[in-house]
Design an enzyme around this catalytic site. Structure first.
Site, PDB file in Angstrom:
ATOM      1  N   ARG A  15       0.851  -1.192   0.000  1.00  0.00           N
ATOM      2  CA  ARG A  15       0.000   0.000   0.000  1.00  0.00           C
ATOM      3  C   ARG A  15       0.887   1.242   0.000  1.00  0.00           C
ATOM      4  O   ARG A  15       0.953   1.964  -0.976  1.00  0.00           O
ATOM      5  CB  ARG A  15      -0.964  -0.019   1.202  1.00  0.00           C
ATOM      6  CG  ARG A  15      -2.146   0.970   1.053  1.00  0.00           C
ATOM      7  CD  ARG A  15      -1.789   2.379   1.425  1.00  0.00           C
ATOM      8  NE  ARG A  15      -1.306   2.507   2.790  1.00  0.00           N
ATOM      9  CZ  ARG A  15      -0.699   3.587   3.252  1.00  0.00           C
ATOM     10  NH1 ARG A  15      -0.482   4.641   2.450  1.00  0.00           N
ATOM     11  NH2 ARG A  15      -0.250   3.637   4.500  1.00  0.00           N
ATOM     12  N   HIS A  51       3.242   4.062  -3.498  1.00  0.00           N
ATOM     13  CA  HIS A  51       3.734   5.422  -3.756  1.00  0.00           C
ATOM     14  C   HIS A  51       5.121   5.387  -4.401  1.00  0.00           C
ATOM     15  O   HIS A  51       5.391   6.118  -5.357  1.00  0.00           O
ATOM     16  CB  HIS A  51       3.807   6.214  -2.450  1.00  0.00           C
ATOM     17  CG  HIS A  51       2.491   6.508  -1.824  1.00  0.00           C
ATOM     18  ND1 HIS A  51       1.464   7.127  -2.505  1.00  0.00           N
ATOM     19  CD2 HIS A  51       2.025   6.280  -0.562  1.00  0.00           C
ATOM     20  CE1 HIS A  51       0.430   7.274  -1.696  1.00  0.00           C
ATOM     21  NE2 HIS A  51       0.736   6.762  -0.513  1.00  0.00           N
ATOM     22  N   HIS A 103       3.074   4.127  13.212  1.00  0.00           N
ATOM     23  CA  HIS A 103       3.406   4.029  11.788  1.00  0.00           C
ATOM     24  C   HIS A 103       4.492   5.058  11.517  1.00  0.00           C
ATOM     25  O   HIS A 103       4.266   6.259  11.641  1.00  0.00           O
ATOM     26  CB  HIS A 103       2.150   4.325  10.958  1.00  0.00           C
ATOM     27  CG  HIS A 103       2.376   4.347   9.476  1.00  0.00           C
ATOM     28  ND1 HIS A 103       1.988   3.307   8.648  1.00  0.00           N
ATOM     29  CD2 HIS A 103       2.908   5.287   8.655  1.00  0.00           C
ATOM     30  CE1 HIS A 103       2.273   3.604   7.393  1.00  0.00           C
ATOM     31  NE2 HIS A 103       2.837   4.801   7.370  1.00  0.00           N
ATOM     32  N   HIS A 113       7.977   6.648   9.223  1.00  0.00           N
ATOM     33  CA  HIS A 113       8.718   6.787   7.965  1.00  0.00           C
ATOM     34  C   HIS A 113      10.169   7.071   8.316  1.00  0.00           C
ATOM     35  O   HIS A 113      10.475   7.637   9.365  1.00  0.00           O
ATOM     36  CB  HIS A 113       8.122   7.883   7.084  1.00  0.00           C
ATOM     37  CG  HIS A 113       6.913   7.427   6.330  1.00  0.00           C
ATOM     38  ND1 HIS A 113       6.972   6.925   5.048  1.00  0.00           N
ATOM     39  CD2 HIS A 113       5.611   7.352   6.700  1.00  0.00           C
ATOM     40  CE1 HIS A 113       5.753   6.579   4.657  1.00  0.00           C
ATOM     41  NE2 HIS A 113       4.910   6.825   5.642  1.00  0.00           N
ATOM     42  N   TYR A 170       4.593  15.716   4.303  1.00  0.00           N
ATOM     43  CA  TYR A 170       3.939  14.437   4.022  1.00  0.00           C
ATOM     44  C   TYR A 170       4.786  13.626   3.038  1.00  0.00           C
ATOM     45  O   TYR A 170       5.139  14.106   1.960  1.00  0.00           O
ATOM     46  CB  TYR A 170       2.563  14.728   3.432  1.00  0.00           C
ATOM     47  CG  TYR A 170       1.600  13.583   3.399  1.00  0.00           C
ATOM     48  CD1 TYR A 170       1.206  12.931   4.563  1.00  0.00           C
ATOM     49  CD2 TYR A 170       1.029  13.172   2.195  1.00  0.00           C
ATOM     50  CE1 TYR A 170       0.290  11.891   4.529  1.00  0.00           C
ATOM     51  CE2 TYR A 170       0.112  12.140   2.150  1.00  0.00           C
ATOM     52  CZ  TYR A 170      -0.255  11.503   3.321  1.00  0.00           C
ATOM     53  OH  TYR A 170      -1.170  10.473   3.277  1.00  0.00           O
TER      54      TYR A 170
END
Length: 350
Positions: free
Chosen positions: A21, A25, A204, A206, A295
Site C-alpha cells: 500500500r 507510492h 506508523h 517513515h 507528508y
C-alpha cells in the site's frame, strides 16, 4: 540497573506490513496483481499477521490527483486474500476519499482489517466509517496522520474520539518521518493514559530522518503493541520502518514478534529489492521531507514539479513544510512550484 532491552523482554508486538500500500507510492502506483500475490504470499509464509493491500492513497485512491493503478482495489484485495493462509488483508480508508460503499466492497473481496485515517486534528470526520467497519466485524484502527502537527494532549483528545466511535486501536502516525523518539514517546504515552486498557496503540513510521526503528522501539516502550513497517522499507519518502531490520532488532531485545526473521530477510532481498524502480533510501529530497515535516507522499510529486518548473525539489519541499501542507493537498505542490518559479524569474506571468 535494568537496561532498555531487559525492560522490553517478552513484550508482544504485532507487525503490519505496508509495502503493498505505502509501497505503491514508491512505485508510482504501478504494482501488478501477480507481484502483489508474490509479495503477500511470501509475507504470509514469514508469519506477518497483517498485510495492507490498496492503492497508495487507499480506497478511492485511483484518481488524477493520486495516480492510477493498473488494477482496481477490489482486484488487488480479492487476488491476495484468496491466497492467504494466516495473514489478514487490511486496507486504508481516508474519509472523503474512500467511502463506506468501497469499504463494503473491500470486505466482500476479503479485507478484514482497516486503518481509518484522518489528519491528526480531524478525528471527527471518521465516526461513520469507524462504526461501519465495526459493524462489518473488521479489525478497526483509527489512524492519526501527520501526528507531529498536534501536541501530545491534542493527540490524546483525538484518539479518545476515535475510541468513542469504536476504534479498537489508535495509531500515532509519523507521515512525514519528522518525529524523534521523545516525540513518539510523548504522544503514545498520552494516548495510553486516556485510552481504555483494552484499546491498542499503534505506530506508523517513515524513515526520512533514519529514525524509523528507534521511533518504533520508543513507541513500544510507551505502550504501543502494533507497529507498521515495510519489508525493505518500500514506501513513500525514504520508506517506512524496514520491517526485516526492525524484526532483527526486536529479536535482539527479546521482543516477541511471531515472524520468521530469515524469511523476512529473503522477501526483502529476493522479491522487493528487484521490484524497486529506484533505491528507497534517505537521499537529499527524502531527508528534506523529514527535516521540514512534509507528508512523505509528496516526494515524487515534488520531483516532477521540479523538472517542470526548474525549482529544486528541496526548495519546494521546504516551502510546503512552511505552509504546513497535509495529505490530500497534492495539487498545491504544482501551485507552490509555479509561484516559486515566477518569483525567481523562471516563469513568465500570463
Amino acid at each position: 540497573m535494568m537496561s532498555q532491552s531487559d525492560s522490553l523482554k517478552g513484550r508482544k508486538v504485532v507487525f503490519h506490513d505496508m509495502c503493498l500500500r505505502d509501497g505503491m507510492h514508491a512505485k508510482r502506483e504501478q504494482i501488478g496483481v501477480e507481484q502483489m500475490i508474490a509479495v503477500a504470499t511470501a509475507l504470509d509464509a514469514a508469519g506477518v499477521p497483517y498485510i495492507q493491500v490498496t492503492h497508495g492513497a487507499g480506497l478511492g485512491g485511483n484518481s488524477l490527483q493520486h495516480g492510477f493503478a493498473p488494477h482496481s482495489n477490489e482486484e488487488y484485495i480479492g487476488a491476495v486474500a484468496a491466497k492467504m493462509k494466516q495473514a489478514k488483508v487490511s486496507v486504508l480508508l481516508i474519509p472523503g476519499l474512500g467511502t463506506m460503499k468501497e469499504l463494503q466492497s473491500a470486505f466482500d473481496c476479503g479485507a478484514r482489517s482497516v486503518h481509518v485515517a484522518t489528519h491528526c486534528t480531524e478525528a471527527d470526520t471518521s465516526p461513520q466509517h469507524i462504526a461501519f467497519a465495526r459493524k462489518l466485524g473488521m479489525d478497526t484502527s483509527g489512524f492519526l496522520m501527520m501526528s507531529h502537527l498536534n501536541d501530545p494532549a491534542g493527540i490524546a483528545r483525538q484518539g479518545k474520539l476515535m475510541e468513542s466511535y469504536g476504534a479498537q486501536t489508535v495509531y500515532v502516525t509519523d507521515s512525514a518521518g519528522y518525529m524523534l523518539p521523545e516525540d513518539v514517546k510523548a504522544r503514545v504515552g498520552a494516548l495510553r493514559e486516556v485510552l481504555a486498557p483494552e484499546t491498542g496503540i499503534g505506530f506508523h513510521g517513515h524513515h526520512n530522518l533514519g529514525m524509523g526503528i528507534a521511533n518504533s522501539i520508543a513507541a513500544i516502550e510507551a505502550g504501543a503493541s502494533r507497529i507498521d513497517g515495510s519489508v525493505a522499507g518500500l514506501g513513500a519518502g525514504a520508506g517506512n520502518t524496514p520491517l526485516e531490520v526492525f524484526a532483527a532488532v526486536c529479536e535482539r531485545m527479546g521482543i516477541d514478534t511471531g515472524v520468521d526473521l530469515f524469511r523476512l530477510m529473503d522477501v526483502a532481498e529476493d522479491i522487493i529489492v528487484p521490484m524497486m524502480e529506484h533505491v528507497v533510501r534517505v537521499d537529499r529530497e527524502s531527508l528534506t521531507l523529514g527535516y521540514a515535516g512534509v507528508y512523505s507522499t509528496f516526494l515524487l510529486h515534488s520531483k516532477r514539479a521540479a523538472e517542470r518548473f526548474g525549482v529544486p525539489a528541496r526548495d519546494i519541499l521546504v516551502e510546503l513544510g512552511r505552509k504546513k501542507m497535509i495529505g490530500g493537498q497534492e495539487d498545491m505542490i504544482l501551485d507552490t512550484a509555479m509561484s516559486m518559479a515566477k518569483a525567481r524569474g523562471l516563469l513568465k506571468s500570463a
